[in-house]
Design an enzyme around this catalytic site. Structure first.
Site, PDB file in Angstrom:
ATOM      1  N   HIS A  80       8.901   3.109   8.816  1.00 34.29           N
ATOM      2  CA  HIS A  80       8.899   2.115  10.114  1.00 34.29           C
ATOM      3  C   HIS A  80       7.685   2.641  10.703  1.00 34.29           C
ATOM      4  O   HIS A  80       7.326   3.778  10.933  1.00 34.29           O
ATOM      5  CB  HIS A  80       9.971   2.267  10.640  1.00 34.29           C
ATOM      6  CG  HIS A  80       9.804   1.269  12.047  1.00 34.29           C
ATOM      7  ND1 HIS A  80      10.018  -0.004  11.882  1.00 34.29           N
ATOM      8  CD2 HIS A  80       9.672   1.613  13.099  1.00 34.29           C
ATOM      9  CE1 HIS A  80       9.871  -0.697  13.125  1.00 34.29           C
ATOM     10  NE2 HIS A  80       9.619   0.245  13.885  1.00 34.29           N
ATOM     11  N   ARG A 132      12.964  -8.074   4.918  1.00 34.45           N
ATOM     12  CA  ARG A 132      14.135  -8.836   5.081  1.00 34.45           C
ATOM     13  C   ARG A 132      15.201  -7.967   5.633  1.00 34.45           C
ATOM     14  O   ARG A 132      15.180  -6.760   5.488  1.00 34.45           O
ATOM     15  CB  ARG A 132      14.654  -9.472   3.789  1.00 34.45           C
ATOM     16  CG  ARG A 132      13.703 -10.184   2.859  1.00 34.45           C
ATOM     17  CD  ARG A 132      13.303 -11.478   3.503  1.00 34.45           C
ATOM     18  NE  ARG A 132      14.184 -12.204   3.848  1.00 34.45           N
ATOM     19  CZ  ARG A 132      14.139 -13.581   4.616  1.00 34.45           C
ATOM     20  NH1 ARG A 132      12.908 -13.714   4.954  1.00 34.45           N
ATOM     21  NH2 ARG A 132      14.919 -14.467   4.908  1.00 34.45           N
ATOM     22  N   GLU A 144       1.126   7.118   7.285  1.00 34.27           N
ATOM     23  CA  GLU A 144       2.050   6.697   6.223  1.00 34.27           C
ATOM     24  C   GLU A 144       1.822   7.170   4.649  1.00 34.27           C
ATOM     25  O   GLU A 144       2.735   7.261   4.225  1.00 34.27           O
ATOM     26  CB  GLU A 144       2.239   5.086   6.252  1.00 34.27           C
ATOM     27  CG  GLU A 144       3.003   4.715   7.690  1.00 34.27           C
ATOM     28  CD  GLU A 144       3.026   3.233   7.919  1.00 34.27           C
ATOM     29  OE1 GLU A 144       3.665   2.739   6.828  1.00 34.27           O
ATOM     30  OE2 GLU A 144       2.488   2.576   8.649  1.00 34.27           O
ATOM     31  N   LEU A 164      18.610  -6.506   6.127  1.00 37.91           N
ATOM     32  CA  LEU A 164      19.670  -6.287   5.308  1.00 37.91           C
ATOM     33  C   LEU A 164      20.933  -6.237   5.816  1.00 37.91           C
ATOM     34  O   LEU A 164      21.398  -5.586   7.133  1.00 37.91           O
ATOM     35  CB  LEU A 164      19.419  -5.084   4.375  1.00 37.91           C
ATOM     36  CG  LEU A 164      17.958  -4.920   3.573  1.00 37.91           C
ATOM     37  CD1 LEU A 164      17.777  -3.986   3.209  1.00 37.91           C
ATOM     38  CD2 LEU A 164      18.029  -6.258   2.417  1.00 37.91           C
ATOM     39  N   GLU A 183      22.145  -0.115  11.504  1.00 35.87           N
ATOM     40  CA  GLU A 183      21.366  -0.883  12.642  1.00 35.87           C
ATOM     41  C   GLU A 183      20.032  -0.837  12.043  1.00 35.87           C
ATOM     42  O   GLU A 183      19.520  -0.287  11.184  1.00 35.87           O
ATOM     43  CB  GLU A 183      21.044  -0.056  13.697  1.00 35.87           C
ATOM     44  CG  GLU A 183      22.538   0.540  14.393  1.00 35.87           C
ATOM     45  CD  GLU A 183      23.063  -0.150  15.588  1.00 35.87           C
ATOM     46  OE1 GLU A 183      22.162  -0.127  16.522  1.00 35.87           O
ATOM     47  OE2 GLU A 183      24.052  -0.842  15.340  1.00 35.87           O
ATOM     48  N   SER A 234       0.965  -1.351  -0.169  1.00 39.45           N
ATOM     49  CA  SER A 234       0.022  -0.139   0.026  1.00 39.45           C
ATOM     50  C   SER A 234       0.785   1.218  -0.030  1.00 39.45           C
ATOM     51  O   SER A 234       0.409   2.140  -0.698  1.00 39.45           O
ATOM     52  CB  SER A 234      -0.918   0.167   1.160  1.00 39.45           C
ATOM     53  OG  SER A 234      -0.500   0.082   2.384  1.00 39.45           O
ATOM     54  N   ASN A 235       2.145   1.130   0.466  1.00 42.19           N
ATOM     55  CA  ASN A 235       2.948   2.367   0.595  1.00 42.19           C
ATOM     56  C   ASN A 235       3.341   2.624  -0.895  1.00 42.19           C
ATOM     57  O   ASN A 235       3.730   3.763  -1.282  1.00 42.19           O
ATOM     58  CB  ASN A 235       4.153   2.323   1.813  1.00 42.19           C
ATOM     59  CG  ASN A 235       3.752   2.633   2.953  1.00 42.19           C
ATOM     60  OD1 ASN A 235       3.277   3.962   3.210  1.00 42.19           O
ATOM     61  ND2 ASN A 235       3.277   1.725   3.681  1.00 42.19           N
TER      62      ASN A 235
END
Ligand code: GRF
Length: 217
Positions: free
Chosen positions: A109, A91, A174, A93, A143, A13-14
């Site tokens: 996020h 995933r 978002e 990275l 991170e 959707s983003n």
């Protein structure tokens, strides 16, 4: 014309919000590929319906993270993109991958980072009793769910919010936040200085835009 590659894992959707805004506002940019690590993901069909080129790089068909990322990087680099947008790409990275796309890799996020990195952010926000929650667009650092913050969206948590209502209201924000941030990148308005993002003024001036949107801001 900036070339954008979007990486997805799920409903997309983003990705859809960015593609629609790009077309509606006539950005000097185009989405040259939507790459998904899950064959059959809902977002692939949505991207195809939007007329976007889609590719699948299935992580399960590669022996380990390094091999998967090598295949993913090949698919990305074939497009020579100016920007790689992570939009629900599920995933983790490696540092090597993140460094390869340093300064041109964005993520969204669903929390007000640095609060609640990782999964189940809405549930954890409710459990912690925070009164303010939201979403963050950031450049990807080495991170997980960290890196220079481009923009945030915030809302007030209601007493009767559930994980679902909170997720829905954050997702609506978002869909405004991510296109706004990607547009700034497309317009060359983002600089990273001392680990923080600076938003340069728009070409032709105009009032400074808020980098915080939502109910609070
Ligand atoms: C969004 O909540 C995003 O913040 C997170 O994953 C979700 C992806 O949703 N990283 P969608 O695939 O864009 O609909």
């Amino acid at each position: 014309m900036k070339k954008i590659v979007v990486l997805i894992s799920g409903r997309g959707s983003n990705m859809t919000a960015i593609a629609r805004t790009c077309a509606a506002e006539g950005w000097p940019a185009s989405i040259v590929a939507v790459i998904c690590n899950r064959p059959g993901a809902e977002g692939l069909a949505v991207a195809e319906a939007l007329g976007l080129p889609v590719r699948v790089v299935d992580h399960r068909r590669h022996d380990g993270r390094e091999a998967f990322e090598a295949a993913l990087a090949r698919a990305i680099d074939a497009e020579a993109p100016d920007l790689v947008v992570l939009a629900g790409f599920m995933r983790i990275l490696t540092d090597g991958f993140v460094r390869r796309y340093a300064g041109r890799l964005l993520n969204i996020h669903p929390s007000l980072l640095p609060a609640f990195p990782g999964l189940d952010t809405h549930r954890r926000a409710l459990a912690a009793g925070v009164r303010v929650h939201g979403a963050t667009v950031h450049f990807v650092g080495t991170e997980v769910d960290a890196g220079p913050i481009v923009a945030q969206a915030a809302l007030a948590v209601r007493d009767d919010d559930t994980e679902q209502t909170l997720a829905q209201r954050v997702l609506e924000l978002e869909h405004r936040l991510y296109p706004m941030a990607v547009r700034w990148f497309v317009d060359d308005r983002l600089r990273i200085e001392g680990g923080r993002v600076v938003l340069l003024p728009a070409n032709g001036g105009g009032p400074p835009e808020p980098r915080l949107i939502g109910e609070i801001g």
